[in-house]
Design an enzyme around this catalytic site. Structure first.
Site, PDB file in Angstrom:
ATOM      1  N   GLU A  30       0.782  -1.305   0.036  1.00 34.57           N
ATOM      2  CA  GLU A  30      -0.260  -0.027  -0.124  1.00 34.57           C
ATOM      3  C   GLU A  30       0.883   1.057   0.011  1.00 34.57           C
ATOM      4  O   GLU A  30       2.248   1.196   0.268  1.00 34.57           O
ATOM      5  CB  GLU A  30      -1.072   0.091   1.173  1.00 34.57           C
ATOM      6  CG  GLU A  30      -0.146   0.055   2.549  1.00 34.57           C
ATOM      7  CD  GLU A  30      -1.160   0.484   3.641  1.00 34.57           C
ATOM      8  OE1 GLU A  30      -1.664   1.583   3.367  1.00 34.57           O
ATOM      9  OE2 GLU A  30      -1.128   0.042   4.690  1.00 34.57           O
ATOM     10  N   LYS A  91      -5.561  10.607   0.804  1.00 35.33           N
ATOM     11  CA  LYS A  91      -5.680   9.501   1.477  1.00 35.33           C
ATOM     12  C   LYS A  91      -6.810   8.679   0.905  1.00 35.33           C
ATOM     13  O   LYS A  91      -7.920   9.505   0.879  1.00 35.33           O
ATOM     14  CB  LYS A  91      -6.021   9.420   3.114  1.00 35.33           C
ATOM     15  CG  LYS A  91      -5.920   8.007   3.730  1.00 35.33           C
ATOM     16  CD  LYS A  91      -6.023   8.126   5.304  1.00 35.33           C
ATOM     17  CE  LYS A  91      -6.900   6.963   5.664  1.00 35.33           C
ATOM     18  NZ  LYS A  91      -6.987   7.212   7.239  1.00 35.33           N
ATOM     19  N   VAL A 111      -5.428   0.033   2.951  1.00 35.49           N
ATOM     20  CA  VAL A 111      -5.402  -1.326   3.030  1.00 35.49           C
ATOM     21  C   VAL A 111      -6.732  -1.679   2.050  1.00 35.49           C
ATOM     22  O   VAL A 111      -6.674  -2.495   1.024  1.00 35.49           O
ATOM     23  CB  VAL A 111      -5.783  -1.953   4.239  1.00 35.49           C
ATOM     24  CG1 VAL A 111      -6.336  -3.508   4.003  1.00 35.49           C
ATOM     25  CG2 VAL A 111      -4.436  -1.920   4.839  1.00 35.49           C
ATOM     26  N   ASP A 143     -17.437   4.712  13.600  1.00 35.59           N
ATOM     27  CA  ASP A 143     -15.891   4.922  12.857  1.00 35.59           C
ATOM     28  C   ASP A 143     -15.313   3.452  12.646  1.00 35.59           C
ATOM     29  O   ASP A 143     -14.875   2.950  13.655  1.00 35.59           O
ATOM     30  CB  ASP A 143     -14.953   5.807  13.456  1.00 35.59           C
ATOM     31  CG  ASP A 143     -13.945   6.194  12.797  1.00 35.59           C
ATOM     32  OD1 ASP A 143     -13.714   5.409  11.806  1.00 35.59           O
ATOM     33  OD2 ASP A 143     -13.124   7.127  13.008  1.00 35.59           O
ATOM     34  N   SER A 145     -13.254   1.276   9.841  1.00 31.78           N
ATOM     35  CA  SER A 145     -12.463   1.293   8.640  1.00 31.78           C
ATOM     36  C   SER A 145     -13.421   0.529   7.627  1.00 31.78           C
ATOM     37  O   SER A 145     -13.650  -0.549   7.722  1.00 31.78           O
ATOM     38  CB  SER A 145     -11.026   0.877   8.969  1.00 31.78           C
ATOM     39  OG  SER A 145     -10.564   0.888   7.630  1.00 31.78           O
ATOM     40  N   ALA A 146     -12.977   1.018   6.407  1.00 29.18           N
ATOM     41  CA  ALA A 146     -13.656   0.320   5.111  1.00 29.18           C
ATOM     42  C   ALA A 146     -12.378  -0.859   4.868  1.00 29.18           C
ATOM     43  O   ALA A 146     -13.105  -1.608   4.157  1.00 29.18           O
ATOM     44  CB  ALA A 146     -13.499   1.205   3.929  1.00 29.18           C
ATOM     45  N   ASP A 147     -11.663  -0.932   5.552  1.00 29.09           N
ATOM     46  CA  ASP A 147     -10.755  -2.206   5.324  1.00 29.09           C
ATOM     47  C   ASP A 147     -11.446  -3.359   5.530  1.00 29.09           C
ATOM     48  O   ASP A 147     -11.046  -4.347   5.219  1.00 29.09           O
ATOM     49  CB  ASP A 147      -9.444  -2.230   6.354  1.00 29.09           C
ATOM     50  CG  ASP A 147      -8.468  -0.644   5.832  1.00 29.09           C
ATOM     51  OD1 ASP A 147      -8.575  -0.379   4.763  1.00 29.09           O
ATOM     52  OD2 ASP A 147      -7.569  -0.546   6.689  1.00 29.09           O
ATOM     53  N   LYS A 164      -3.435  -1.770  15.833  1.00 34.90           N
ATOM     54  CA  LYS A 164      -2.962  -0.734  16.802  1.00 34.90           C
ATOM     55  C   LYS A 164      -3.968  -0.797  17.956  1.00 34.90           C
ATOM     56  O   LYS A 164      -5.317  -0.881  17.467  1.00 34.90           O
ATOM     57  CB  LYS A 164      -2.821   0.390  16.423  1.00 34.90           C
ATOM     58  CG  LYS A 164      -1.588   0.821  15.524  1.00 34.90           C
ATOM     59  CD  LYS A 164      -1.052   2.030  15.690  1.00 34.90           C
ATOM     60  CE  LYS A 164       0.229   2.154  14.536  1.00 34.90           C
ATOM     61  NZ  LYS A 164      -0.293   1.986  13.194  1.00 34.90           N
TER      62      LYS A 164
HETATM   63  N1  PSU Z   1      -2.473   1.628  10.512  1.00 35.35           N
HETATM   64  C1  PSU Z   1      -1.361   1.832  10.513  1.00 35.35           C
HETATM   65  N2  PSU Z   1      -0.581   2.507   9.602  1.00 35.35           N
HETATM   66  C2  PSU Z   1      -1.241   3.053   8.505  1.00 35.35           C
HETATM   67  C3  PSU Z   1      -2.786   2.746   8.485  1.00 35.35           C
HETATM   68  C4  PSU Z   1      -3.202   2.029   9.531  1.00 35.35           C
HETATM   69  O1  PSU Z   1      -0.738   1.240  11.761  1.00 35.35           O
HETATM   70  O2  PSU Z   1      -0.557   3.655   7.758  1.00 35.35           O
HETATM   71  C5  PSU Z   1      -3.526   3.165   7.149  1.00 35.35           C
HETATM   72  C6  PSU Z   1      -3.568   1.870   6.661  1.00 35.35           C
HETATM   73  O3  PSU Z   1      -3.621   2.602   5.095  1.00 35.35           O
HETATM   74  C7  PSU Z   1      -4.984   1.598   6.590  1.00 35.35           C
HETATM   75  C8  PSU Z   1      -5.718   3.095   6.964  1.00 35.35           C
HETATM   76  O4  PSU Z   1      -5.631   0.960   5.473  1.00 35.35           O
HETATM   77  O5  PSU Z   1      -4.815   3.641   7.586  1.00 35.35           O
HETATM   78  C9  PSU Z   1      -6.871   3.021   7.780  1.00 35.35           C
HETATM   79  O6  PSU Z   1      -7.679   4.333   7.647  1.00 35.35           O
HETATM   80  P1  PSU Z   1      -9.137   4.357   8.040  1.00 35.35           P
HETATM   81  O7  PSU Z   1      -9.031   4.227   9.542  1.00 35.35           O
HETATM   82  O8  PSU Z   1      -9.428   6.004   7.922  1.00 35.35           O
HETATM   83  O9  PSU Z   1      -9.879   3.467   7.135  1.00 35.35           O
HETATM   84 MN    MN Z   2     -12.487   5.826   9.802  1.00 34.42          MN
END
Ligand code: PSU
Ligand code: MN
Length: 308
Positions: A30, A91, A111, A143, A145-147, A164
């Protein structure tokens, strides 16, 4: 998507295209980890080294990004520098993808988006640092993540060092269970917590070798089960950080984020930058090493999968 239609949107390097066509091992990477997860210029050294590690295992690296509206699988040196300098680099998660394509904008793939691009390019294995998940307090903020949805729908295996502690790891795993995503632990029964080797939450199955992990991927996709697999790979012992110490740091940084009113997609980058500050760079060294470790494991899994 057929090749002609895909070519309207995506540039895949000749090396990657050929490796995929011949069933050779390829590992997706990524770019959000570069543009929004690590400071410049450490991110550039990291980006070059991680590609070397994958090659050393006999696989082809495929760093994903969106550049001037074009989907990219594999970046030139110039493009890699551009993602690491991160000037005006957005992003990009799933919902953002059509907007950056239509607007001919430049963005780093999360991701979720890296999985989408990998799948379009025919790549099945992806290495990252940590995934997004259910944020702490997510039961109220929603909240998530879309992951996690991407893992439910898109057939790519994601090798990570867990999630994390800025996230609610228990709820993240519950969500994945509901969505039917297998969570494996590479040499561990305990889902890793990124900077730390253990989260206190169990994975669904421990696998002890890359071959065993690849066998689960093959079984899932041979059965035509939709979606991906999450593989947790703990940070090597010598780089692991103390759980209680990290918990305290994260609590402090979360309070800072709340006081500053940081929300939505900005939370993760904000947290990462402030954790590095609070730990005097130690967390950055750990972040880099765990991502190297994941790249190595992902390459080994891709090699095994290519033999099956
Ligand atoms: N966690 C990390 N480092 C990162 C990310 C997550 O330790 O760089 C990044 C990854 O690209 C992950 C994204 O897909 O943050 C998730 O963001 P969000 O929660 O806004 O979906
Ligand atoms: Mn989010």
């Amino acid at each position: 998507m057929n090749k002609e239609k895909l070519a309207q949107f995506m540039d895949i390097t000749e090396e990657i295209r050929q490796a995929v066509a011949e069933g050779k091992p390829v590992v997706a990477l990524e770019s959000t980890i570069l543009s929004h997860g690590m400071p410049y210029p450490q991110n550039l050294d990291f980006a070059r080294e991680v590609e070397k590690i994958i090659r050393a295992e006999g696989a082809v690296p495929a760093t994903m990004a969106v550049i001037d509206g074009r989907l990219k699988a594999g970046l030139t040196e110039e493009e890699l520098v551009r993602m690491c300098e991160a000037k005006g680099v957005l992003k990009v998660s799933r919902r953002d993808l059509p907007i950056v394509v239509a607007g001919k904008l430049t963005g780093a793939t999360t991701v979720a988006t890296t999985m989408i691009l990998a799948n379009l390019a025919g790549i099945r294995v992806f290495a990252t640092g940590g995934i997004g998940g259910v944020h702490r307090g997510g039961e109220n903020s929603m909240d998530i993540s879309a992951d996690l949805q991407e893992l439910a729908h898109t057939p790519v295996a994601v090798v990570c060092a867990g999630a994390k502690m800025i996230l609610d790891i228990g709820r993240t795993l519950e969500y994945l269970e509901t969505m039917g995503v297998p969570v494996l632990g590479l040499g561990t029964k305990d889902f890793p917590a990124f900077y730390c080797r253990k989260s206190g939450f169990s994975v669904d199955a421990r696998v002890d070798t890359p071959r065993e992990a690849a066998a689960v991927l093959k079984a899932k996709w041979d059965l035509e089960l939709v979606g991906g697999v999450l593989i947790g790979n703990p940070v090597p012992e010598e780089y692991a950080m103390d759980f209680d110490e990290m918990s305290a740091v994260i609590d402090r940084v979360l309070a800072k984020a709340e006081a500053a009113g940081v929300k939505g997609k900005d939370i993760t980058p904000f947290m990462l930058a402030h954790i590095v500050e609070e730990t005097g760079g130690e967390s950055l060294a750990t972040n880099i090493q765990l991502a190297f470790n994941n790249a190595r494991a992902a390459a080994k899994i891709a090699v095994e999968l290519s033999k099956m």
